[in-house]
Design a protein around this motif. Sequence first.
Motif, PDB file in Angstrom:
ATOM      1  N   ASP A 297      -1.301   1.138  13.989  1.00  0.00           N
ATOM      2  CA  ASP A 297      -1.575  -0.270  14.268  1.00  0.00           C
ATOM      3  C   ASP A 297      -0.762  -1.158  13.320  1.00  0.00           C
ATOM      4  OD1 ASP A 297      -2.833  -0.316  11.801  1.00  0.00           O
ATOM      5  OD2 ASP A 297      -4.845  -0.120  12.639  1.00  0.00           O
ATOM      6  N   LYS A 298      -0.841  -2.476  13.572  1.00  0.00           N
ATOM      7  CA  LYS A 298      -0.004  -3.424  12.821  1.00  0.00           C
ATOM      8  C   LYS A 298      -0.237  -3.323  11.323  1.00  0.00           C
ATOM      9  CE  LYS A 298       1.116  -7.246  15.822  1.00  0.00           C
ATOM     10  NZ  LYS A 298       0.290  -8.183  16.544  1.00  0.00           N
ATOM     11  N   LYS A 299      -1.521  -3.216  10.951  1.00  0.00           N
ATOM     12  CA  LYS A 299      -1.846  -3.238   9.516  1.00  0.00           C
ATOM     13  C   LYS A 299      -1.220  -2.023   8.816  1.00  0.00           C
ATOM     14  CE  LYS A 299      -5.350  -3.712   6.093  1.00  0.00           C
ATOM     15  NZ  LYS A 299      -6.495  -2.975   5.593  1.00  0.00           N
ATOM     16  N   ALA A 300      -1.415  -0.846   9.405  1.00  0.00           N
ATOM     17  CA  ALA A 300      -0.896   0.379   8.776  1.00  0.00           C
ATOM     18  C   ALA A 300       0.628   0.336   8.713  1.00  0.00           C
ATOM     19  CB  ALA A 300      -1.371   1.590   9.557  1.00  0.00           C
ATOM     20  N   THR A 301       1.257  -0.182   9.770  1.00  0.00           N
ATOM     21  CA  THR A 301       2.723  -0.267   9.785  1.00  0.00           C
ATOM     22  C   THR A 301       3.197  -1.230   8.708  1.00  0.00           C
ATOM     23  OG1 THR A 301       2.647   0.104  12.155  1.00  0.00           O
ATOM     24  CG2 THR A 301       4.715  -0.738  11.266  1.00  0.00           C
ATOM     25  N   ARG A 302       2.464  -2.350   8.573  1.00  0.00           N
ATOM     26  CA  ARG A 302       2.850  -3.338   7.562  1.00  0.00           C
ATOM     27  C   ARG A 302       2.759  -2.731   6.153  1.00  0.00           C
ATOM     28  NH1 ARG A 302      -0.781  -7.583   7.332  1.00  0.00           N
ATOM     29  NH2 ARG A 302      -1.075  -7.446   9.565  1.00  0.00           N
ATOM     30  N   ILE A 303       1.760  -1.920   5.919  1.00  0.00           N
ATOM     31  CA  ILE A 303       1.607  -1.309   4.588  1.00  0.00           C
ATOM     32  C   ILE A 303       2.804  -0.401   4.286  1.00  0.00           C
ATOM     33  CG2 ILE A 303       0.264   0.408   3.301  1.00  0.00           C
ATOM     34  CD1 ILE A 303      -2.247  -0.831   4.637  1.00  0.00           C
ATOM     35  N   ILE A 304       3.226   0.363   5.278  1.00  0.00           N
ATOM     36  CA  ILE A 304       4.339   1.290   5.039  1.00  0.00           C
ATOM     37  C   ILE A 304       5.645   0.516   4.850  1.00  0.00           C
ATOM     38  CG2 ILE A 304       5.691   3.145   6.105  1.00  0.00           C
ATOM     39  CD1 ILE A 304       3.056   4.323   6.995  1.00  0.00           C
ATOM     40  N   ASP A 305       5.842  -0.496   5.670  1.00  0.00           N
ATOM     41  CA  ASP A 305       7.016  -1.372   5.504  1.00  0.00           C
ATOM     42  C   ASP A 305       7.040  -1.978   4.107  1.00  0.00           C
ATOM     43  OD1 ASP A 305       8.343  -1.292   7.804  1.00  0.00           O
ATOM     44  OD2 ASP A 305       7.689  -3.239   8.591  1.00  0.00           O
ATOM     45  N   ALA A 306       5.886  -2.530   3.716  1.00  0.00           N
ATOM     46  CA  ALA A 306       5.795  -3.214   2.421  1.00  0.00           C
ATOM     47  C   ALA A 306       6.012  -2.219   1.287  1.00  0.00           C
ATOM     48  CB  ALA A 306       4.435  -3.893   2.291  1.00  0.00           C
ATOM     49  N   THR A 307       5.540  -1.001   1.451  1.00  0.00           N
ATOM     50  CA  THR A 307       5.723   0.009   0.398  1.00  0.00           C
ATOM     51  C   THR A 307       7.220   0.231   0.162  1.00  0.00           C
ATOM     52  OG1 THR A 307       3.671   1.083   1.017  1.00  0.00           O
ATOM     53  CG2 THR A 307       5.229   2.402  -0.252  1.00  0.00           C
ATOM     54  N   HIS A 308       7.968   0.330   1.256  1.00  0.00           N
ATOM     55  CA  HIS A 308       9.410   0.559   1.124  1.00  0.00           C
ATOM     56  C   HIS A 308      10.115  -0.667   0.567  1.00  0.00           C
ATOM     57  CE1 HIS A 308      10.224   4.568   2.709  1.00  0.00           C
ATOM     58  NE2 HIS A 308       9.033   4.416   3.266  1.00  0.00           N
ATOM     59  N   SER A 309       9.686  -1.835   1.010  1.00  0.00           N
ATOM     60  CA  SER A 309      10.341  -3.047   0.535  1.00  0.00           C
ATOM     61  C   SER A 309      10.105  -3.228  -0.969  1.00  0.00           C
ATOM     62  CB  SER A 309       9.815  -4.219   1.373  1.00  0.00           C
ATOM     63  OG  SER A 309       9.773  -5.374   0.637  1.00  0.00           O
ATOM     64  N   LEU A 310       8.870  -2.974  -1.409  1.00  0.00           N
ATOM     65  CA  LEU A 310       8.579  -3.107  -2.841  1.00  0.00           C
ATOM     66  C   LEU A 310       9.302  -2.014  -3.651  1.00  0.00           C
ATOM     67  CD1 LEU A 310       7.134  -4.478  -5.145  1.00  0.00           C
ATOM     68  CD2 LEU A 310       5.078  -3.178  -4.613  1.00  0.00           C
ATOM     69  N   LYS A 311       9.397  -0.835  -3.073  1.00  0.00           N
ATOM     70  CA  LYS A 311      10.100   0.264  -3.751  1.00  0.00           C
ATOM     71  C   LYS A 311      11.514  -0.173  -4.124  1.00  0.00           C
ATOM     72  CE  LYS A 311      12.009   4.747  -2.406  1.00  0.00           C
ATOM     73  NZ  LYS A 311      12.184   5.637  -1.254  1.00  0.00           N
ATOM     74  N   SER A 312      12.153  -0.926  -3.226  1.00  0.00           N
ATOM     75  CA  SER A 312      13.534  -1.339  -3.499  1.00  0.00           C
ATOM     76  C   SER A 312      13.592  -2.439  -4.562  1.00  0.00           C
ATOM     77  CB  SER A 312      14.208  -1.799  -2.206  1.00  0.00           C
ATOM     78  OG  SER A 312      13.575  -2.984  -1.764  1.00  0.00           O
ATOM     79  N   ARG A 313      12.449  -3.017  -4.920  1.00  0.00           N
ATOM     80  CA  ARG A 313      12.458  -4.087  -5.949  1.00  0.00           C
ATOM     81  C   ARG A 313      11.823  -3.638  -7.258  1.00  0.00           C
ATOM     82  NH1 ARG A 313       9.956  -9.454  -4.013  1.00  0.00           N
ATOM     83  NH2 ARG A 313      11.191 -10.255  -5.731  1.00  0.00           N
ATOM     84  N   LEU A 314      11.451  -2.365  -7.309  1.00  0.00           N
ATOM     85  CA  LEU A 314      10.679  -1.887  -8.460  1.00  0.00           C
ATOM     86  C   LEU A 314      11.428  -2.021  -9.789  1.00  0.00           C
ATOM     87  CD1 LEU A 314       7.852  -0.986  -7.899  1.00  0.00           C
ATOM     88  CD2 LEU A 314       8.593   1.395  -7.963  1.00  0.00           C
ATOM     89  N   ASP A 315      12.768  -1.856  -9.732  1.00  0.00           N
ATOM     90  CA  ASP A 315      13.565  -1.944 -10.963  1.00  0.00           C
ATOM     91  C   ASP A 315      13.385  -3.293 -11.645  1.00  0.00           C
ATOM     92  OD1 ASP A 315      14.468   0.529 -10.705  1.00  0.00           O
ATOM     93  OD2 ASP A 315      16.474  -0.003  -9.941  1.00  0.00           O
TER      94      ASP A 315
END
Length: 418
Positions: A297-315
């Motif tokens: 569903d939208k919520k679960a997809t958004r969490i996975i998207d956000a996880t990847h997006s934040l991963k790229s900003r972790l530095d």
Amino acid sequence: MKRLNLAQQMARRMPAGALGTLEKVEKAACQRGWRIYLAGGAVRDLLLRRPVLDIDLVVEGDAVQLAVETAKTLKAGRLTIHPPFLTASIRAPGLNMDFATARTESYTCPGALPSVRPAKLDDDLRRRDFSINAMAVSLNSADFGTLIDYCGGQADLKAGLIRVLHEESFRDDATRIWRAVRYEQRLGFAIERQTLTWLRHDLDKLQTVSGERIRHELECVFAEPYPEKVFRRATGLGIPKKLHPRLTMPRDLARWYARVRRVSTDKKTRGALYLALLTYNTSAAAAKQVCASLGLDKKATRIIDATHSLKSRLDALDDHPLQPSAIYQILNGYAEEAILANLTTARSGMVRRNIRFYLDELRYVKTELAGGDLLAIGMKKGPQIKAALEYLLAARLDGEVRTRRDEEKWLKESGFGN
Ligand code: CTP
């Protein structure tokens, strides 16, 4: 040979009050000439001396009608009926009961749900996934508690083996591939040799199963005490690759999952984190494809998207001592689960400290002045208000203002509202 009787185990391991309810169900069935049995996982768990939480009943008769009558006599609980499958369930406080008419199943094509026809208990047990799940216990007054084991389930339980009942089993229902690994790892058993050969042979059949059914299997894995064990074994067998060719199990998964269990006790959050971490080392694009193929569903997809997006900003959280407002700016707007997923994977102590600082304190910081106050001191409606509030919040986060008066003064000195 005298057959094993599990009446005592039932009294000991079933939820309080369950036996009394079962007696009433049996009476109602008996009046119509129907026979009823406890079947499947409940029998397996009784023999393993584990607690039985869900009560699966098989009725040689009309299970739906029996469930409707039981719900009436119980006067509590929620009744759900699934007519195409001849099943019904009652969820009452402390008691989950599923009623199924004894049936045979036929599979029109691999991956499809079966069509079902009423049958005898014997047929019903022989259509099941594994011998250890294909046993029943009679609930009928004449032989209450007697174990019924046509498929060698008891012997396999003793030997610690997961064995399918026939060669077509995984082809009929490829979700059994995930189930085999799940039971093997949960119980510390081994998948029997011939079964393993058939499982490997039919791996491709996983691609015939709908995303929704695979998602359900993954949710079942996430509900296990140690899902990482299931994924390790599944990876060894090449199962996750059938979900997506680039889905590889992260090397640190066991460590990450152990951390998840420490930070989150809520089942839903845990499931979301487990899934986000399972796809953490794939590309964001591959993770998206996994989400789509599972029909998330939208919520679960958004969490996975956000996880990847934040991963790229972790530095950015690791560079140098950061102002609280800078930490806030990086993390604000991400779903909590995505932040927790990245907290779980972060190797740098500084990154972890900054994320915790945000989760424990920064995200709760609020300005005292609100939009209405700014209008009252003469600011015009529009983007300026938003900018001023953000500016104020940053000043609060960094400790430059502490009171309402500080905020008013700060705004004036910064040229807002002039
Ligand atoms: N079953 C099956 N094939 C499947 C799913 C279920 O044959 N693909 C049968 C098994 O006999 C199983 C029963 O239906 O025992 C109930 O299924 P489920 O509730 O999924 O499993 P449980 O055995 O109750 O196990 P768990 O402890 O995981 O809930």
